[in-house]
Design an enzyme around this catalytic site. Structure first.
Site, PDB file in Angstrom:
ATOM      1  N   GLY A  46       0.810  -1.207  -0.050  1.00 54.09           N
ATOM      2  CA  GLY A  46      -0.180   0.069   0.054  1.00 54.09           C
ATOM      3  C   GLY A  46       0.718   1.260  -0.119  1.00 54.09           C
ATOM      4  N   GLU A  47       0.763   2.312   0.831  1.00 50.46           N
ATOM      5  CA  GLU A  47       1.518   3.510   0.912  1.00 50.46           C
ATOM      6  C   GLU A  47       2.106   3.263   2.422  1.00 50.46           C
ATOM      7  OE1 GLU A  47       2.018   4.944  -1.848  1.00 50.46           O
ATOM      8  OE2 GLU A  47       3.442   6.027  -0.737  1.00 50.46           O
ATOM      9  N   SER A  48       3.338   3.227   2.534  1.00 48.17           N
ATOM     10  CA  SER A  48       3.952   3.164   3.776  1.00 48.17           C
ATOM     11  C   SER A  48       3.653   4.543   4.790  1.00 48.17           C
ATOM     12  CB  SER A  48       5.298   2.828   3.707  1.00 48.17           C
ATOM     13  OG  SER A  48       5.899   3.848   3.034  1.00 48.17           O
ATOM     14  N   CYS A  78       6.402  -5.447   0.646  1.00 51.12           N
ATOM     15  CA  CYS A  78       6.248  -3.995  -0.037  1.00 51.12           C
ATOM     16  C   CYS A  78       6.156  -2.704   1.103  1.00 51.12           C
ATOM     17  CB  CYS A  78       5.232  -4.160  -1.256  1.00 51.12           C
ATOM     18  SG  CYS A  78       5.752  -2.691  -2.446  1.00 51.12           S
ATOM     19  N   ARG A 105      12.764   3.508  -0.647  1.00 53.35           N
ATOM     20  CA  ARG A 105      11.579   3.721  -1.296  1.00 53.35           C
ATOM     21  C   ARG A 105      11.556   3.765  -3.001  1.00 53.35           C
ATOM     22  NH1 ARG A 105       7.777   7.608   1.460  1.00 53.35           N
ATOM     23  NH2 ARG A 105       6.155   6.332   0.071  1.00 53.35           N
ATOM     24  N   ILE A 132       5.339  -3.541  -7.304  1.00 49.05           N
ATOM     25  CA  ILE A 132       4.710  -2.132  -7.713  1.00 49.05           C
ATOM     26  C   ILE A 132       4.934  -1.303  -6.893  1.00 49.05           C
ATOM     27  CG2 ILE A 132       2.155  -1.134  -7.652  1.00 49.05           C
ATOM     28  CD1 ILE A 132       1.019  -4.021  -7.422  1.00 49.05           C
ATOM     29  N   ARG A 133       5.771   0.024  -7.504  1.00 44.70           N
ATOM     30  CA  ARG A 133       6.551   1.013  -6.987  1.00 44.70           C
ATOM     31  C   ARG A 133       7.221   0.332  -5.666  1.00 44.70           C
ATOM     32  NH1 ARG A 133       3.044   4.648  -5.026  1.00 44.70           N
ATOM     33  NH2 ARG A 133       4.639   6.203  -5.032  1.00 44.70           N
ATOM     34  N   HIS A 167       4.835  -8.748  -4.100  1.00 48.18           N
ATOM     35  CA  HIS A 167       3.552  -8.980  -3.868  1.00 48.18           C
ATOM     36  C   HIS A 167       3.147 -10.477  -4.039  1.00 48.18           C
ATOM     37  CE1 HIS A 167       2.018  -5.027  -3.106  1.00 48.18           C
ATOM     38  NE2 HIS A 167       2.970  -4.610  -3.904  1.00 48.18           N
ATOM     39  N   GLU A 169       1.013 -12.097  -2.850  1.00 47.99           N
ATOM     40  CA  GLU A 169      -0.543 -12.310  -2.572  1.00 47.99           C
ATOM     41  C   GLU A 169      -1.493 -12.163  -3.946  1.00 47.99           C
ATOM     42  OE1 GLU A 169       1.094  -9.810  -1.927  1.00 47.99           O
ATOM     43  OE2 GLU A 169      -0.275  -7.980  -2.055  1.00 47.99           O
TER      44      GLU A 169
END
Ligand code: GLN
Length: 186
Positions: A46-48, A78, A105, A132-133, A167, A169
């Site tokens: 997600g977004e840390s 991630c 990051r 993903i990023r 990822h 998952e």
């Protein structure tokens, strides 16, 4: 087996579906009172910065950090890896800080923001990895390196903590989640 999945933001549903397929009971951890006896913890992507801020505001950071330090098996992907890292090379924040690694990051730049690559994962073999990023692990100190891509470390284990830049998952390959469940059983 009862697995707590941090569910304040990000890609937690995919972990939940995969772990339920493997027979686990999953608890979504959205607020402090959701934290209960669990056998394992998943920190999703997600977004840390958002996840870290919410963890602090919701007063969940310290209780979960104590559980990780006390040996709770933890699978972090991630943004989750960034939350675990002792140091972030391009960000001043430290969140759990329980995993002795330095991560960078958004390490693959804009053009390579998202990509897939097959690489060998320790004790598993070839695995299709989706980034993903993603961050990468710059300094892995005393950890066991589980996977590298082009000389860059993308997965490590340190005692009860598994940190992945990608990822697992996404897709149907459950082998990394199975490895996590084995870590819980041992
Ligand atoms: N770029 C995100 C961050 O820095 C991580 C991306 C992800 O979790 N897929 O937190």
């Amino acid at each position: 087996m009862k697995i707590g999945i941090l569910a304040v933001q990000g890609a937690f549903i995919e972990h939940k579906m995969m772990l339920e397929k493997l027979g686990c009971e999953c608890i979504e951890l959205r607020k402090k009172s959701d934290i209960c006896h669990i056998d394992g913890l998943v920190l999703p992507g997600g977004e840390s910065t958002v996840q870290g801020k919410l963890l602090k505001e919701l007063d969940m950071l310290t209780p979960l950090k104590d559980m990780i330090n006390n040996g709770l098996p933890t699978l972090a992907t991630c943004a989750g890896l960034i939350l675990l890292a002792e140091q972030i090379s391009n960000d001043e924040n430290v969140y759990f800080g329980t995993l002795p690694v330095t991560v960078e990051r958004n390490a693959y730049g804009r053009q390579l923001g998202s990509f897939q690559k097959k690489a060998s994962f320790k004790d598993i073999g070839d695995f299709d990895m989706t980034f993903i990023r993603a961050p990468y692990i710059k300094d892995a100190k005393n950890t066991t390196v589980l996977a590298t891509i082009d000389g860059r470390t993308v997965a490590v284990q340190y005692k009860n903590q598994i940190g992945l830049a990608f990822h697992p998952e996404l897709g149907n390959d459950t082998r990394i989640h199975e490895k996590f469940l084995q870590l819980i059983q041992n």
